[in-house]
Design an enzyme around this catalytic site. Structure first.
Site: not given
Ligand code: PDD
Length: 285
Positions: A51, A100, A149, A181
Site C-alpha cells: 500500500r 516554500r 494514505k 468509513e
Molecule cells: N488508520 N480508514 C482510514 C481513514 C484509516 O486512517 C485507517 C487506518 C483505516 C484502516 O486501515 P488499516 O486496516 O490498513 O489500518 C481505514 C491508521 C491505523 C491510523 O491512522 O492510525
C-alpha cells in the site's frame, strides 16, 4: 528515550529533526503507514509495504527505501525499543526543497523518511473489545482521494474531537447518505448474518486489516457484501464493527445514541476478531 529512524540513521528521538521547509510540514505532502506489533513480531508487513508503494506512486513520489531494508528498519526499531506490543509509524514526505513552493521540487530532492515505535502493552486485550465502542455520525468533509494514505489528517482529528465532545469514542463519516468509513478505520455492519462493508474506491482507504478480515470471513463461509450502506441501515443492523491495524476488529454498540442490535458486542465481530488475531499472530514476522 525512544530510538527513531530518520533518513538512514537510528537516533535518540530528541536528536531526530526535520527541516521547517519539509513539504510534509508545509503541504501535508507525505504518506504514512501504521503497522502493528504483537509478541515482538510485525503483522502484515507485506500488505503495508504494497500500500505504501501505491500511495507513493499515486502522488508521483520516489520511494527512498527498498522493501527488504524497510523490513530491517522495522525489526531494528522493535528490537532497540524493546517493543512487545504496539505500533510502528512510518512516514515518507517529498522532502526539503529549501524553500516554500507549491510546485513539486525536482527529482534530486531527497524524500524524508521517518519511522518510530509506539509501545502499547496488551494491545490485543483492549477492554474496549469487550464493551464495544460508541460512535457518532458526521459529514465526510475530506478530499476526494482517500484511497491514498496521506498525512492530511486534520478532518479525521476534528471528527475524533467531535466524538469526544459527544462522550463517544469515534465518528463514522457520511457522504450522500452513505457511510464511507471511520476517522481512522473501516466501517462494517452485519444484517441477517451478512457482513456489509463499503466497496473499494477513491472514497475510502483500502484497509490492510479490511482485506485480511474479509478473506478470513469468506474462508469461514461467512457471507460478505461489498457495497455502500446508509446510516439508517447501520442503526437498524444486527451488529456493527470497525477494523484497523491498531484496533484489529472492534465492535460498535451505539450510533448517535441509538443501540445497535442488543447494544452489546455481536458474535460475528467477536468471531472475526478471534480469527484475525490468531491468524495474524501465526503469520507475523
Ligand atoms: N488508520 N480508514 C482510514 C481513514 C484509516 O486512517 C485507517 C487506518 C483505516 C484502516 O486501515 P488499516 O486496516 O490498513 O489500518 C481505514 C491508521 C491505523 C491510523 O491512522 O492510525
Amino acid at each position: 528515550m525512544r530510538t527513531v529512524y530518520l533518513n538512514g540513521k537510528y537516533l535518540p528521538e530528541n536528536e531526530a529533526n526535520v527541516s521547517v521547509f519539509d513539504r510534509g510540514f508545509l503541504f501535508a505532502d507525505g504518506v504514512y503507514e501504521v503497522t502493528s506489533v504483537l509478541g515482538g513480531k510485525i503483522l502484515d508487513f507485506d500488505g503495508h509495504a504494497v500500500r505504501l508503494e501505491r500511495s507513493l506512486n499515486e502522488l508521483g513520489m520516489r520511494n527512498p527505501i527498498e522493501k527488504a531494508d524497510l523490513l530491517a528498519v522495522h525489526r531494528e526499531l522493535v528490537r532497540a525499543n524493546d517493543i512487545s506490543d504496539g505500533m510502528i509509524y512510518l512516514q515518507i514526505t517529498r522532502g526539503n526543497p529549501g524553500d516554500r513552493d507549491f510546485a513539486y521540487p525536482s527529482d534530486d530532492t531527497e524524500p524524508t523518511i521517518v519511522l518510530f515505535t509506539q509501545s502499547k502493552p496488551g494491545l490485543a486485550d483492549s477492554p474496549a473489545a469487550k464493551t464495544g465502542i460508541k460512535i457518532i455520525s458526521i459529514e465526510d468533509q475530506r478530499w476526494g482521494r482517500r484511497d491514498i494514505k496521506t498525512v492530511q489528517l486534520l478532518y479525521p482529528s476534528m471528527g475524533k474531537m467531535m466524538a469526544k465532545g459527544a462522550g463517544c469514542d469515534d465518528a463514522w463519516m457520511v457522504e450522500d447518505g452513505h457511510v464511507t468509513e471511520g476517522t481512522s478505520n473501516n466501517a462494517y455492519i452485519v444484517k441477517d448474518d451478512k457482513i456489509i462493508t463499503r466497496h473499494l474506491g477513491n472514497e475510502i482507504l483500502h484497509g490492510i486489516t479490511r482485506k485480511a478480515v474479509l478473506a478470513f470471513a469468506r474462508e469461514a463461509q461467512m457471507k460478505v457484501e461489498e457495497r455502500a450502506f446508509t446510516l439508517e441501515e447501520a442503526k437498524n443492523a444486527d451488529e456493527a464493527f470497525i477494523t484497523s491495524a491498531s484496533t484489529f476488529v472492534m465492535p460498535v454498540v451505539e450510533i448517535d445514541g441509538e443501540a445497535v442490535g442488543t447494544g452489546t458486542p455481536g458474535t460475528v465481530a467477536a468471531r472475526l476478531r478471534e480469527i484475525y488475531l490468531t491468524e495474524s499472530r501465526k503469520a507475523a514476522i
